[in-house]
Design a protein around this motif. Structure first.
Motif, short mmCIF file in Angstrom:
data_model
loop_
_atom_site.label_atom_id
_atom_site.label_comp_id
_atom_site.label_asym_id
_atom_site.label_seq_id
_atom_site.Cartn_x
_atom_site.Cartn_y
_atom_site.Cartn_z
N ALA A 238 0.82 -1.20 0.00
CA ALA A 238 0.00 0.00 0.00
C ALA A 238 0.86 1.26 0.00
N VAL A 239 1.92 1.25 0.80
CA VAL A 239 2.80 2.42 0.89
C VAL A 239 3.53 2.65 -0.43
N VAL A 240 4.03 1.59 -1.05
CA VAL A 240 4.70 1.73 -2.35
C VAL A 240 3.72 2.31 -3.37
N SER A 241 2.47 1.88 -3.33
CA SER A 241 1.46 2.41 -4.24
C SER A 241 1.25 3.90 -4.03
N ILE A 242 1.06 4.29 -2.78
CA ILE A 242 0.82 5.70 -2.46
C ILE A 242 2.01 6.57 -2.87
N LEU A 243 3.21 6.11 -2.55
CA LEU A 243 4.41 6.90 -2.83
C LEU A 243 4.66 7.01 -4.33
N SER A 244 4.50 5.93 -5.06
CA SER A 244 4.72 5.95 -6.51
C SER A 244 3.77 6.92 -7.19
N ALA A 245 2.49 6.83 -6.82
CA ALA A 245 1.50 7.72 -7.42
C ALA A 245 1.80 9.18 -7.11
N GLN A 246 2.23 9.45 -5.88
CA GLN A 246 2.52 10.83 -5.48
C GLN A 246 3.72 11.40 -6.22
N VAL A 247 4.77 10.62 -6.35
CA VAL A 247 5.98 11.09 -7.03
C VAL A 247 5.69 11.42 -8.49
N LEU A 305 -2.46 2.08 -12.76
CA LEU A 305 -1.18 1.99 -13.47
C LEU A 305 -1.36 2.12 -14.97
N ALA A 306 -2.36 1.45 -15.50
CA ALA A 306 -2.62 1.52 -16.95
C ALA A 306 -2.95 2.94 -17.38
N PRO A 400 8.75 -0.46 -10.04
CA PRO A 400 8.62 -1.32 -8.85
C PRO A 400 7.16 -1.65 -8.52
N LEU A 401 6.28 -0.67 -8.65
CA LEU A 401 4.86 -0.92 -8.36
C LEU A 401 4.26 -1.86 -9.40
N VAL A 402 4.66 -1.73 -10.65
CA VAL A 402 4.19 -2.66 -11.69
C VAL A 402 4.60 -4.08 -11.34
N PHE A 403 5.84 -4.26 -10.90
CA PHE A 403 6.32 -5.59 -10.51
C PHE A 403 5.51 -6.15 -9.35
N MET A 404 5.29 -5.32 -8.32
CA MET A 404 4.56 -5.79 -7.14
C MET A 404 3.11 -6.12 -7.47
N THR A 405 2.55 -5.41 -8.42
CA THR A 405 1.13 -5.60 -8.76
C THR A 405 0.90 -6.76 -9.71
N VAL A 406 1.74 -6.85 -10.73
CA VAL A 406 1.51 -7.81 -11.80
C VAL A 406 2.31 -9.10 -11.63
N VAL A 407 3.59 -8.96 -11.25
CA VAL A 407 4.49 -10.11 -11.23
C VAL A 407 4.43 -10.87 -9.91
N ALA A 408 4.32 -10.14 -8.81
CA ALA A 408 4.44 -10.82 -7.51
C ALA A 408 3.31 -10.48 -6.55
N PRO A 409 2.03 -10.59 -6.97
CA PRO A 409 0.94 -10.26 -6.06
C PRO A 409 0.86 -11.19 -4.86
N GLN A 410 1.21 -12.47 -5.04
CA GLN A 410 1.13 -13.40 -3.92
C GLN A 410 2.11 -13.02 -2.81
N ARG A 411 3.27 -12.50 -3.19
CA ARG A 411 4.24 -12.10 -2.17
C ARG A 411 3.72 -10.96 -1.31
N MET A 412 2.82 -10.17 -1.90
CA MET A 412 2.29 -9.03 -1.14
C MET A 412 1.16 -9.46 -0.19
N ALA A 413 0.68 -10.69 -0.40
CA ALA A 413 -0.37 -11.24 0.48
C ALA A 413 -1.61 -10.37 0.51
N VAL A 414 -1.96 -9.79 -0.64
CA VAL A 414 -3.16 -8.96 -0.72
C VAL A 414 -4.31 -9.83 -1.17
N LYS A 415 -5.26 -10.08 -0.31
CA LYS A 415 -6.34 -11.00 -0.62
C LYS A 415 -7.48 -10.31 -1.36
N ARG A 416 -7.59 -8.99 -1.20
CA ARG A 416 -8.72 -8.29 -1.81
C ARG A 416 -8.27 -7.55 -3.04
#
Length: 416
Positions: A238-247, A305-306, A400-416
């Motif tokens: 969540a923090v990476v998402s917020i920071l990436s969007a803000q920058v 992201l898109a 980095p956010l693209v990677f966390m969202t698309v490539v490694a969602p399971q590692r983030m343990a985001v169920k929703r």
């Protein structure tokens, strides 16, 4: 507190936050456009114009954690009112800065207006204090959305500022900041008088937290924020998402007014462009909140992201066409909305409830610090290269956010 009373307090809280947010964001909205133009006028330097935006976002970064700790100690009411009033003082300080072309009051005033940005962000989290988990996205998005009115009006305060100037002899920018300061003062007054009971204190009471233990926890506020990120994978995402969007958003938005004027655009065109961008940021927030609650935070972030990528492509390929620049800025705002609302709702859902206010203050402070860094870097980068190059760098930031969202969602343990 029974569920019926809790829901009643939540509805009252949302109403108060909504009204105060409208007034407060009128003042906050003046910094990204008129604040930058004033800085360029006072300093006669493009890089300093970027630093003006840095001053307001740096102020928000410096005040995020203290205001979060203030909320944790004394509740949302005291923190929100104090933040709006400090920002109002900053707006009033910018009146003589504009009138007499004063550099030090210029940056001091913009730094203090950053308090309004910080407290506007805290207000969206305040909306989730008493919300159920399956409605946090919608509650948070409502406060983001109502800010549309203020933040769209803010960049256009030059118009009533000119009217005040014609009647009083004030500089057009001085008149604009006079209105901004008054609006933020009203926001603080509304919160201070009406926000009773305090939603954070009600939530704390419901969770049977011991009030005497709060000061000890808050002295470890920054440490707790770091621990939360280290141990909590969804919170980290969540923090990476917020920071990436803000920058990305701040870097592009900061330099757009200068880019537009350097290609023959007027102050009015700058105001319209930034207003459309801000409309994109906030107008669809209720839809974004519903999508995030209904379909999950990760999917909503992926949509953002898109849209971000589309915005950067349009701006990079058509940098001198004002119609395409407006389109790019609108898409930039919509992409930011999807990522920021979804990331913020996710963060509010997964963080430790006992550390809620101070940890939320930490993410807001870090977000604004990253925004200040982006604004600081954007000016020299565009001066040395081009607006198109700035869009390329912004795209790299998203990887980095693209990677966390698309490539490694399971590692983030985001169920929703």
């Amino acid at each position: 507190m029974d569920e019926l009373t809790r829901d009643k307090v939540q509805r009252r809280t949302l109403w108060i936050l909504s009204i105060s947010q409208i007034f407060g964001t009128i003042g906050v909205g003046v910094a990204p456009s008129i604040g930058i133009l004033l800085a360029e006028e006072v300093t006669s330097n493009e890089a300093w114009a970027g630093l003006a935006r840095t001053a307001s976002t740096l102020g928000a970064a410096l005040l995020g954690i203290p205001l979060g700790n203030l909320a944790a100690r004394h509740g949302r009411r005291i923190a929100l009112a104090s933040g709006w009033w400090l920002a109002a003082l900053g707006g009033l300080l910018l009146v003589p800065a504009a009138q007499f072309q004063l550099v030090v009051p210029l940056f001091a005033g913009l730094l203090m207006i950053g308090s309004g940005s910080a407290i506007s962000l805290q207000a969206r989290f305040a909306a989730t204090d008493l919300a159920s988990d399956d409605h946090k996205g919608r509650s948070l998005a409502l406060i983001v959305w109502v800010g549309t009115i203020g933040t769209v009006l803010g960049p256009n305060l030059g118009i009533p500022g000119r009217i005040i100037g014609d009647a009083t002899g004030l500089h057009i920018y001085a008149g604009a900041f006079l209105i901004a300061g008054a609006a933020m003062a009203v926001a603080g007054l509304l919160v201070f008088v009406l926000m009773r009971p305090d939603p954070l204190l009600v939530n704390r009471s419901s969770n049977q937290l011991v009030a005497s233990a709060i000061p000890t926890r808050q002295r470890r506020g920054i440490k707790r924020f770091a621990v939360e990120l280290r141990l909590n994978a969804p919170a980290r995402y969540a923090v990476v998402s917020i920071l990436s969007a803000q920058v990305v958003m701040v870097a592009i938005m900061t330099m757009t007014p200068i880019h537009v004027t350097h290609h023959g655009g007027s102050v009015s065109l700058v105001g319209v462009t930034i207003s459309l961008h801000i409309l994109g940021m906030y107008a669809l927030a209720p839809v974004v909140g519903y999508v995030a609650d209904r379909w999950g935070y990760r999917r909503s972030i992926a949509v953002g992201l898109a849209i971000f990528v589309a915005s950067l492509l349009v701006g990079g390929v058509h940098p001198v066409n004002m119609g395409w620049i407006m389109t790019s800025l609108i898409l930039l705002g919509v992409g930011w909305s999807f990522i920021n609302v979804s990331g913020s709702a996710l963060f509010a859902t997964v963080i430790n409830k006992q550390e809620r206010a101070s940890v939320q203050g930490g993410v807001d402070a870090l977000s604004n610090l990253c925004g200040a860094t982006a604004a600081f870097a954007a000016g020299p980068l565009m001066a040395l290269s081009s607006f198109s190059a700035l869009t390329v760098v912004a795209g790299i930031v998203l990887l980095p956010l693209v990677f966390m969202t698309v490539v490694a969602p399971q590692r983030m343990a985001v169920k929703r």
